[in-house]
Scaffold this motif. Structure first.
Motif, short mmCIF file in Angstrom:
data_model
loop_
_atom_site.label_atom_id
_atom_site.label_comp_id
_atom_site.label_asym_id
_atom_site.label_seq_id
_atom_site.Cartn_x
_atom_site.Cartn_y
_atom_site.Cartn_z
N ILE A 108 -7.43 -13.22 2.93
CA ILE A 108 -6.41 -12.98 3.97
C ILE A 108 -5.13 -13.66 3.53
N PHE A 109 -4.02 -12.97 3.66
CA PHE A 109 -2.72 -13.62 3.52
C PHE A 109 -2.11 -13.61 4.92
N PRO A 110 -2.29 -14.72 5.68
CA PRO A 110 -1.98 -14.68 7.12
C PRO A 110 -0.51 -14.41 7.42
N LEU A 135 -0.41 0.11 -1.91
CA LEU A 135 -0.71 -0.26 -3.30
C LEU A 135 -0.99 -1.76 -3.42
N PHE A 136 -1.92 -2.13 -4.28
CA PHE A 136 -2.38 -3.52 -4.45
C PHE A 136 -2.93 -4.00 -3.10
N ALA A 137 -3.75 -3.15 -2.51
CA ALA A 137 -4.02 -3.25 -1.07
C ALA A 137 -5.08 -4.30 -0.69
N TYR A 138 -5.69 -4.95 -1.69
CA TYR A 138 -6.53 -6.12 -1.49
C TYR A 138 -7.66 -5.84 -0.48
N THR A 139 -7.93 -6.76 0.44
CA THR A 139 -9.12 -6.63 1.31
C THR A 139 -8.89 -5.70 2.52
N VAL A 156 -5.13 1.64 -2.46
CA VAL A 156 -5.36 1.57 -3.91
C VAL A 156 -5.46 0.11 -4.35
N ASP A 157 -6.53 -0.20 -5.05
CA ASP A 157 -6.68 -1.53 -5.65
C ASP A 157 -7.49 -1.37 -6.94
N ALA A 158 -7.21 -2.27 -7.89
CA ALA A 158 -7.88 -2.17 -9.20
C ALA A 158 -9.30 -2.69 -9.17
N SER A 159 -9.64 -3.49 -8.17
CA SER A 159 -10.93 -4.19 -8.21
C SER A 159 -11.97 -3.53 -7.31
N ILE A 184 -10.13 3.18 -6.36
CA ILE A 184 -10.13 2.11 -7.37
C ILE A 184 -9.34 2.64 -8.55
N ASP A 185 -8.13 2.13 -8.74
CA ASP A 185 -7.28 2.65 -9.81
C ASP A 185 -6.15 1.66 -10.08
N ASP A 186 -5.47 1.91 -11.18
CA ASP A 186 -4.26 1.17 -11.49
C ASP A 186 -3.14 1.71 -10.58
N ALA A 187 -2.40 0.81 -9.93
CA ALA A 187 -1.40 1.24 -8.94
C ALA A 187 -0.36 2.17 -9.57
N LEU A 188 0.12 1.82 -10.75
CA LEU A 188 1.17 2.63 -11.38
C LEU A 188 0.61 3.98 -11.83
N ILE A 206 3.75 -2.02 -0.52
CA ILE A 206 3.57 -2.44 -1.92
C ILE A 206 3.58 -3.96 -1.96
N ASP A 207 2.44 -4.54 -2.34
CA ASP A 207 2.29 -6.01 -2.36
C ASP A 207 1.80 -6.44 -3.74
N PRO A 208 2.65 -6.30 -4.75
CA PRO A 208 2.16 -6.53 -6.11
C PRO A 208 2.00 -8.00 -6.47
N PHE A 211 1.10 -10.99 -11.89
CA PHE A 211 0.41 -10.44 -13.06
C PHE A 211 -0.91 -9.86 -12.60
N GLY A 212 -1.25 -8.69 -13.10
CA GLY A 212 -2.54 -8.10 -12.71
C GLY A 212 -3.03 -7.15 -13.78
N ARG A 213 -4.23 -6.66 -13.57
CA ARG A 213 -4.81 -5.68 -14.50
C ARG A 213 -5.41 -4.52 -13.72
N GLY A 214 -5.20 -3.32 -14.24
CA GLY A 214 -5.85 -2.14 -13.68
C GLY A 214 -7.31 -2.13 -14.10
N THR A 248 6.71 -9.83 -2.39
CA THR A 248 6.39 -10.48 -3.68
C THR A 248 6.10 -11.96 -3.45
N TYR A 249 5.22 -12.47 -4.28
CA TYR A 249 4.77 -13.85 -4.17
C TYR A 249 5.05 -14.62 -5.45
N ALA A 250 5.46 -15.85 -5.30
CA ALA A 250 5.49 -16.79 -6.42
C ALA A 250 6.11 -16.23 -7.70
C1 LIG Z 1 -2.48 -8.14 -2.89
S1 LIG Z 1 -2.05 -8.38 -4.56
C2 LIG Z 1 -1.24 -9.83 -4.56
C3 LIG Z 1 -1.81 -10.82 -3.63
C4 LIG Z 1 -0.87 -11.91 -3.33
N1 LIG Z 1 0.29 -11.32 -2.73
C5 LIG Z 1 -0.63 -12.73 -4.58
O1 LIG Z 1 0.40 -12.58 -5.25
O2 LIG Z 1 -1.50 -13.50 -4.92
C6 LIG Z 1 -3.55 -8.71 -5.33
C7 LIG Z 1 -4.33 -7.42 -5.46
O3 LIG Z 1 -3.74 -6.59 -6.46
C8 LIG Z 1 -4.79 -5.99 -7.18
N2 LIG Z 1 -4.27 -5.56 -8.48
C9 LIG Z 1 -3.87 -6.34 -9.51
N3 LIG Z 1 -3.41 -5.57 -10.53
C10 LIG Z 1 -3.50 -4.27 -10.12
C11 LIG Z 1 -3.18 -3.03 -10.70
N4 LIG Z 1 -2.66 -2.95 -11.92
N5 LIG Z 1 -3.39 -1.91 -9.97
C12 LIG Z 1 -3.92 -1.97 -8.73
N6 LIG Z 1 -4.25 -3.14 -8.12
C13 LIG Z 1 -4.06 -4.27 -8.81
C14 LIG Z 1 -5.87 -7.05 -7.25
O4 LIG Z 1 -7.15 -6.48 -7.46
C15 LIG Z 1 -5.75 -7.71 -5.88
O5 LIG Z 1 -6.63 -7.16 -4.94
#
Ligand SMILES: C[S@@+](CC[C@H](N)C(=O)[O-])C[C@H]1O[C@@H](n2cnc3c(N)ncnc32)[C@H](O)[C@@H]1O
Length: 304
Positions: A108-110, A135-139, A156-159, A184-188, A206-208, A211-214, A248-250
């Protein structure tokens, strides 16, 4: 750009409608929070001031995350009292599972509560079918809030693991009948595919991450990938879009950067942009802890 272009005025949004979550105190590079019946200490570089509560109160937390704010492998939880592997929490009518994950996140990101409220209201006010791409829709908490308000949501989330957690939250919230597509896919890559297929959406969330991985190892680097993603998003916005929420975070991406990105994305529509920071208010001294930058575009339609 002309010098008299108006200067965007940052807005601070606070999520104050929680019962199950509290930012109890913050300071000395950490935050003390309550998730349901359990209290946690996590690193928080923004909290450069002094804590208000005593060391005894902080030491009494159920678990302390040892390590830096970066998600490095050397970090881990130190449990001082018993915490279940998962427990239920609620935000208004949405129910979900919380968990102290090895990545220090709790599922949760409250601070997003204020965005869920605002988006739900927009969906209800629209009084027409609204298709949302999350996109990057997490839980799935934003997905569930949107679906509950009546939207059709593509999540859409990669995990795979995170999507399964989101689906468990859907069941817990009794929203199984709502039109949600779990992808389950890469957002882009997904967005590019949707653009080729001619799919259109009325709203984007959009909550990217920084750094992340598809799922196939596709690399997401915010500063390089976000402009490409948003450029693709131009092709999937419907003729009558309702809103775009970007957070965007951090990262070194200020609210102003988000303003100009949204301006490019929505230049052919009539609407307004607000940008700023999302914050949580401490219970201890009422200070506002900023956790994310946000940008929000909202359509301006002449009501008929
Ligand atoms: C909600 S985002 C960012 C969360 C928080 N805002 C932060 O910066 O820590 C995290 C989510 O993005 C997903 N994610 C990371 N890279 C991705 C990608 N290339 N395509 C789709 N989802 C991705 C992760 O699986 C995770 O559930």
């Amino acid at each position: 750009m002309p010098k008299n272009n108006p200067i965007p005025q940052p807005t601070i949004l606070i999520s104050e409608n929680w019962d199950d979550y509290e930012l109890l105190d913050s300071g000395a590079g950490a935050k003390l929070e309550r998730f349901g019946n359990y209290t946690f200490v996590r690193p928080e570089p923004q909290a450069m001031w002094q804590p208000t509560f005593s060391e005894k109160v902080w030491n009494g937390a159920h678990a302390h995350f040892q390590g830096s704010d970066d998600e490095d492998t050397g970090s881990k939880w130190e449990f001082r009292k018993k915490v279940p592997e998962q427990w239920q929490m609620h935000y208004k009518d949405i129910s979900f599972w919380a968990e102290a994950t090895p990545f220090r996140h709790m599922g949760i990101f409250p601070e997003h509560g204020c965005q869920w409220d605002w988006m739900s209201q927009q969906i209800k006010n629209a009084a027409r079918p609204i298709r949302v791409l999350n996109l990057f829709a997490y839980t799935g908490l934003s997905t569930l809030a949107l679906a509950q308000a009546g939207a059709q949501v593509t999540h859409v989330d990669a995990s795979k693991k995170i999507i399964s957690w989101a689906r468990d939250n859907q069941v817990l919230s009794k929203l199984e009948e709502r039109p949600i597509r779990w992808i389950i896919d890469d957002a882009l890559k997904f967005t590019q595919r949707e653009a080729r297929r001619g799919s259109k959406y009325d709203a984007l969330v959009i909550d990217p991450p920084k750094f992340g991985r598809g799922p196939k190892g596709e690399i997401w680097k915010l500063h390089e990938s976000l402009p490409i993603l948003l450029n693709t998003c131009k092709d999937i916005l419907s003729d009558k879009p309702l809103f775009v929420v970007l957070t965007t975070y951090a990262v070194k991406a200020s609210a102003l950067s988000l303003h100009y990105l949204l301006e490019e994305l929505t230049s052919r529509y009539d609407g307004e942009i607000i940008v700023g920071e999302m914050a949580l208010r401490e219970k201890s001294a009422g200070r506002l802890l900023s956790t994310a930058a946000f940008g929000r575009w909202q359509a301006r339609y002449v009501s008929k």
